[in-house]
Design an enzyme around this catalytic site. Structure first.
Site, PDB file in Angstrom:
ATOM      1  N   LYS A 172      84.076  73.820 -18.334  1.00 34.45           N
ATOM      2  CA  LYS A 172      85.354  74.544 -18.308  1.00 34.45           C
ATOM      3  C   LYS A 172      85.340  75.560 -19.438  1.00 34.45           C
ATOM      4  CE  LYS A 172      90.293  73.761 -19.108  1.00 34.45           C
ATOM      5  NZ  LYS A 172      91.383  72.795 -19.014  1.00 34.45           N
TER       6      LYS A 172
HETATM    7  C1  5RP Z   1      92.101  72.420 -24.350  1.00 31.94           C
HETATM    8  C2  5RP Z   1      92.232  72.047 -22.927  1.00 31.94           C
HETATM    9  C3  5RP Z   1      93.635  71.898 -22.495  1.00 31.94           C
HETATM   10  O1  5RP Z   1      94.296  70.845 -23.005  1.00 31.94           O
HETATM   11  C4  5RP Z   1      93.961  72.273 -21.121  1.00 31.94           C
HETATM   12  O2  5RP Z   1      93.188  71.581 -20.198  1.00 31.94           O
HETATM   13  C5  5RP Z   1      93.939  73.757 -20.972  1.00 31.94           C
HETATM   14  O3  5RP Z   1      94.494  74.207 -19.774  1.00 31.94           O
HETATM   15  P1  5RP Z   1      95.348  75.555 -19.739  1.00 31.94           P
HETATM   16  O4  5RP Z   1      94.738  76.496 -20.745  1.00 31.94           O
HETATM   17  O5  5RP Z   1      95.182  76.087 -18.344  1.00 31.94           O
HETATM   18  O6  5RP Z   1      96.782  75.223 -20.078  1.00 31.94           O
HETATM   19  O7  5RP Z   1      91.272  71.892 -22.212  1.00 31.94           O
HETATM   20  O8  5RP Z   1      90.806  72.806 -24.661  1.00 31.94           O
END
Ligand code: 5RP
Length: 255
Positions: A172
């Site tokens: 991610k």
């Molecule tokens: C931090 C994360 C988050 O907690 C989250 O998953 C981020 O999602 P978004 O930016 O779409 O709110 O992974 O590193």
């Protein structure tokens, strides 16, 4: 890879090779994030529209009914709060036995490339991959970016490639210019985070651009659950990710 691991991954990244993951793990260092104050209430109406749910064990146990049929991506790194000056000092916070007990489909952990605790977080990832592979549980590496770091092609390309080299099964990261270069040099699938809340149309454009440049999907949180109409927004994101709709067409669903 083994069948169990492939099977879990296939529950997350669907037959069309795409995925809409709903990220609601923010509380692990942010506490009661806006829109997630009562996590269960926010999550429940979104479940039918998400391909998977990314969250902590605390929210899973307390706020998601055990008969819910959705793949779980369990956040297993943490150890800091937003009050800490140095967020990169993360450890693995959940053991593999607990992940198995919770019947998760994947485990997620942050790495902080260039951060003060870079080494520790990369070793965390390597150890988690070893554990996950013993039991067929894939690992999602989250490329966390320190405030002072540029989210550019070179940096994100570096983070994603290192994550893949250390064995992450998917990654991610953030969207950036020339995102296709990040995708090209990362041998495992990439999903993008939504980041801070932006106007709905801009968030759909972000998802659209990422998909066009090779992301397999999104792992989006705030741009869905902080939207005025979270259900409409996640449906619009699905339209972009799974139905190849244009931004305009998807945005219609938000109006
Ligand atoms: C931090 C994360 C988050 O907690 C989250 O998953 C981020 O999602 P978004 O930016 O779409 O709110 O992974 O590193």
């Amino acid at each position: 890879m083994d069948w169990g691991l492939e099977n879990r991954l296939a529950r997350i990244i669907r037959k069309d090779g795409r995925t809409v993951m709903l990220a609601v793990d923010h509380g692990y260092f942010l506490g009661p994030t806006s829109g997630l104050e009562v996590a269960g209430k926010t999550i429940e109406p979104l479940l039918p529209h998400a391909d998977s749910l990314m969250l902590t064990r605390g929210v899973l146990r307390t706020s998601v009914a055990p008969d819910t049929d959705i793949p779980i991506i369990l956040r297993v790194s943490g150890g800091n709060s937003i009050l800490d000056k140095e967020l990169s000092n993360e450890e693995i916070t959940v053991g593999i036995e607990e992940a198995i007990r919770l019947n998760v489909s994947a485990m997620a952990l942050s790495i902080y490339v260039g951060g003060e605790y870079e080494h520790q977080t990369l070793i965390n990832l390597s150890k988690l991959v070893d554990e996950g592979e013993k039991y067929g549980i894939p690992v999602l590496a989250v490329t966390a970016v320190g405030k002072e770091m540029a989210r550019d092609t070179k940096y994100l390309g570096l983070c994603c490639r290192i994550a893949a080299e250390l064995g992450a099964h998917f990654v991610k990261t953030y969207y950036c210019e020339e995102f296709e270069k990040v995708v090209e040099s990362c041998p495992v699938p990439i999903v993008i985070a939504g980041g801070k809340k932006i106007p709905e149309k801009d968030a759909l454009q972000l998802a659209y651009n990422a998909i066009q440049r090779g992301a397999v999907g999104v792992d989006m949180g705030r741009n869905i659950f902080q939207s005025k109409n979270p259900v409409a927004m996640i449906q619009a994101v699905r339209a972009v990710v799974h139905k190849n709709k244009s931004v305009e067409e998807a945005y219609e669903l938000c109006l």
